[in-house]
Design a protein around this motif. Structure first.
Motif, short mmCIF file in Angstrom:
data_model
loop_
_atom_site.label_atom_id
_atom_site.label_comp_id
_atom_site.label_asym_id
_atom_site.label_seq_id
_atom_site.Cartn_x
_atom_site.Cartn_y
_atom_site.Cartn_z
N ASP A 1 -5.16 1.09 -0.42
CA ASP A 1 -4.01 0.23 -0.22
C ASP A 1 -3.90 -0.08 1.28
O ASP A 1 -3.87 0.83 2.11
CB ASP A 1 -2.75 0.96 -0.69
CG ASP A 1 -1.52 0.06 -0.70
OD1 ASP A 1 -1.56 -1.02 -0.08
OD2 ASP A 1 -0.51 0.45 -1.32
N PRO B 1 5.46 -11.09 -5.02
CA PRO B 1 5.06 -10.04 -5.96
C PRO B 1 5.71 -10.19 -7.33
O PRO B 1 6.90 -10.51 -7.42
CB PRO B 1 5.52 -8.76 -5.26
CG PRO B 1 5.59 -9.11 -3.81
CD PRO B 1 6.02 -10.55 -3.78
N VAL C 1 -0.87 -1.94 -7.44
CA VAL C 1 0.39 -1.23 -7.70
C VAL C 1 1.60 -2.08 -7.35
O VAL C 1 2.45 -2.38 -8.19
CB VAL C 1 0.43 0.11 -6.94
CG1 VAL C 1 1.77 0.82 -7.17
CG2 VAL C 1 -0.72 1.02 -7.41
N ASP C 2 1.68 -2.52 -6.08
CA ASP C 2 2.90 -3.22 -5.65
C ASP C 2 2.70 -4.72 -5.51
O ASP C 2 3.64 -5.44 -5.19
CB ASP C 2 3.44 -2.65 -4.34
CG ASP C 2 2.38 -2.58 -3.25
OD1 ASP C 2 1.32 -3.22 -3.41
OD2 ASP C 2 2.62 -1.90 -2.24
N ASN C 3 1.48 -5.23 -5.73
CA ASN C 3 1.19 -6.66 -5.70
C ASN C 3 1.53 -7.30 -4.35
O ASN C 3 2.01 -8.42 -4.28
CB ASN C 3 1.95 -7.38 -6.84
CG ASN C 3 1.45 -8.80 -7.08
OD1 ASN C 3 2.21 -9.65 -7.53
ND2 ASN C 3 0.20 -9.08 -6.78
N THR C 4 1.26 -6.56 -3.29
CA THR C 4 1.48 -7.13 -1.96
C THR C 4 0.24 -7.07 -1.08
O THR C 4 0.19 -7.76 -0.06
CB THR C 4 2.61 -6.38 -1.20
OG1 THR C 4 2.24 -5.00 -1.06
CG2 THR C 4 3.93 -6.48 -1.93
N ARG D 1 4.33 -1.93 -10.18
CA ARG D 1 5.64 -1.70 -9.57
C ARG D 1 5.79 -2.66 -8.40
O ARG D 1 5.66 -2.28 -7.23
CB ARG D 1 5.78 -0.24 -9.08
CG ARG D 1 5.81 0.80 -10.18
CD ARG D 1 6.23 2.18 -9.65
NE ARG D 1 5.29 2.66 -8.63
CZ ARG D 1 4.17 3.32 -8.89
NH1 ARG D 1 3.82 3.56 -10.16
NH2 ARG D 1 3.37 3.72 -7.92
N PRO D 2 6.04 -3.95 -8.67
CA PRO D 2 6.03 -4.94 -7.60
C PRO D 2 7.08 -4.67 -6.53
O PRO D 2 8.19 -4.24 -6.83
CB PRO D 2 6.31 -6.26 -8.33
CG PRO D 2 6.98 -5.85 -9.60
CD PRO D 2 6.38 -4.53 -9.97
N ALA D 3 6.71 -4.92 -5.29
CA ALA D 3 7.61 -4.71 -4.16
C ALA D 3 8.62 -5.85 -4.07
O ALA D 3 8.51 -6.86 -4.76
CB ALA D 3 6.80 -4.60 -2.88
N GLN E 1 14.64 -7.00 -8.60
CA GLN E 1 13.54 -6.71 -7.69
C GLN E 1 13.85 -7.10 -6.25
O GLN E 1 13.48 -6.39 -5.31
CB GLN E 1 12.29 -7.44 -8.16
CG GLN E 1 11.04 -7.25 -7.29
CD GLN E 1 9.88 -8.06 -7.78
OE1 GLN E 1 9.85 -8.54 -8.91
NE2 GLN E 1 8.90 -8.27 -6.92
N GLY F 1 1.65 -6.71 -10.31
CA GLY F 1 1.72 -5.31 -9.90
C GLY F 1 2.46 -4.49 -10.95
O GLY F 1 3.33 -5.01 -11.66
N ASP G 1 3.74 -8.07 2.00
CA ASP G 1 3.39 -7.13 3.06
C ASP G 1 3.08 -7.90 4.34
O ASP G 1 2.23 -8.80 4.36
CB ASP G 1 2.17 -6.31 2.65
CG ASP G 1 1.73 -5.34 3.74
OD1 ASP G 1 2.51 -4.42 4.05
OD2 ASP G 1 0.63 -5.52 4.29
#
Length: 361
Positions: free
Chosen positions: A279, A241, A187-190, A216-218, A149, A214, A222
């Motif tokens: 988002d 994330p 979705v991305d946990n940010t 699909r964690p980033a 990741q 998430g 952010d």
């Protein structure tokens, strides 16, 4: 204070090796947050010393206070957690520091040695609920998952310690599903889930266990979300994330999804809510500010429902989640440099159903 000045202040704060040991204890604490008394290294140590160290680390953003700031004349009941910055900058060095008399100082670049020490530590901490083989498997799984990741290899051991500790704690709670264990998923946990978690941690303190994930964690937090939360004193309460896994869903009594409800596994006996929120990624600061206000209102309502359900005294309606940390930044107080280096040391110690709700099916 510029970013370079802040980094210098952080380096100065962490020049005391006792604070590396402190970070290591916080990083692997099963509850995810710790009081000063929880973190005393040995019976002969003073809570006041730990409290001073924590105040210094809070002041430079390496540790965050969970819950509402305490009144100046109130007893110290503060809870602390390592911030994502603290994990990124000093987490691996903390794992490399000796934890017990006779331990060697490890090379923080030797990931195999760090993972072996982490496995030993967590095996002891979770001996009642997980065997050594389970702990080792989970540590390796977290390390591999995070390795795919993120791009910064140096942060991997520390992030593995954080994630493996939380997942082991979740595994110990799988039969409960308490309504005071809340999971926020996007979705991305940010963005959305991190905002909700930070606000909940500030408003609820130790009354609610908060996790985020998430689908699909980033690879990183952010920047705009952190900027907005920093203006409210909440940026230290976000986390790196992480991927949504079944164990954290099972451990949670309330699962709040934000734009990813169909991707979240459903287990009987849990309460599922869906908050239809946009988002914040790529949006201007003013829009993100409004999103934070919206999420804050939703969190307040959720906490009120939780407290009403069991008759607990909740957070006052006018309590603000943006009150900031309980300790003023060191650089905002007279004599901060002297306070940062106040404690002497000579090396490591050797003695130590609302609208939007989905039913489980």
């Amino acid at each position: 204070m510029t970013p370079d000045e802040l980094r210098t202040a952080q380096d100065l704060a962490m020049a005391n090796p006792e604070r590396l040991h402190l970070l290591a204890r916080m990083l692997t604490h099963p509850a995810g947050r710790s009081s000063a008394a929880d973190l005393v290294p040995s019976p002969g140590s003073r809570v006041a010393d730990v409290r001073d160290d924590l105040a210094a680390l809070v002041s430079v953003g390496l540790v965050a206070v969970v819950g509402q700031p305490a009144a100046p004349d109130a007893p110290d009941t503060s809870l602390y957690r390592v911030s994502s910055r603290g994990i990124a900058r000093f987490g691996s060095a903390a794992l490399a520091a000796p934890r017990r008399p006779g331990d060697a100082t490890l090379d923080e670049h030797d990931h195999e040695a760090l993972l072996a020490r982490l496995t030993d530590t967590l095996s002891a901490d979770f001996a009642a609920t997980a065997g050594a083989g389970t702990v080792e498997r989970l540590v390796r799984e977290c390390y591999t998952s995070l390795g795919g990741q993120i791009g910064s290899r140096g942060q991997l051991p520390a992030l593995t310690a954080w994630l493996a500790t939380d997942r082991l704690a979740a595994m110990a709670e799988v039969t409960y599903g308490s309504p005071r264990d809340v999971l926020f998923v996007c979705v991305d946990n940010t963005g959305r889930s991190q905002i909700a978690a930070a606000v909940t941690r500030r408003l609820a303190g130790d009354r609610v266990r908060v996790r985020t994930a998430g689908i699909r964690p980033a690879a990183r937090e952010d920047a705009m979300t952190e900027t907005v939360l920093a203006r409210r004193g909440l940026d230290g309460l976000v986390e790196f994330p992480r991927l949504l896994t079944d164990d954290v869903v099972r451990a949670s009594g309330i699962i709040v999804t934000m734009g990813c409800g169909d991707a979240c596994p459903v287990f009987p006996g849990r309460r599922y809510l869906d908050w239809p929120l946009a988002d914040p990624a790529g949006r201007p600061l003013e829009e993100v500010e409004r999103m934070v206000d919206d999420i804050t209102d939703r969190v307040r309502a959720l906490l009120a429902e939780i407290d009403t359900a069991d008759g607990s005294v909740g957070v006052p309606p006018d309590a603000a989640p943006d009150a900031g940390p309980a300790v003023l930044p060191l650089w905002a107080r007279p004599g901060w440099l002297a306070r940062l280096t106040r404690r002497p040391w000579a090396g490591p110690r050797t003695t130590c159903d609302a609208s939007g709700q989905r039913k489980a099916r």
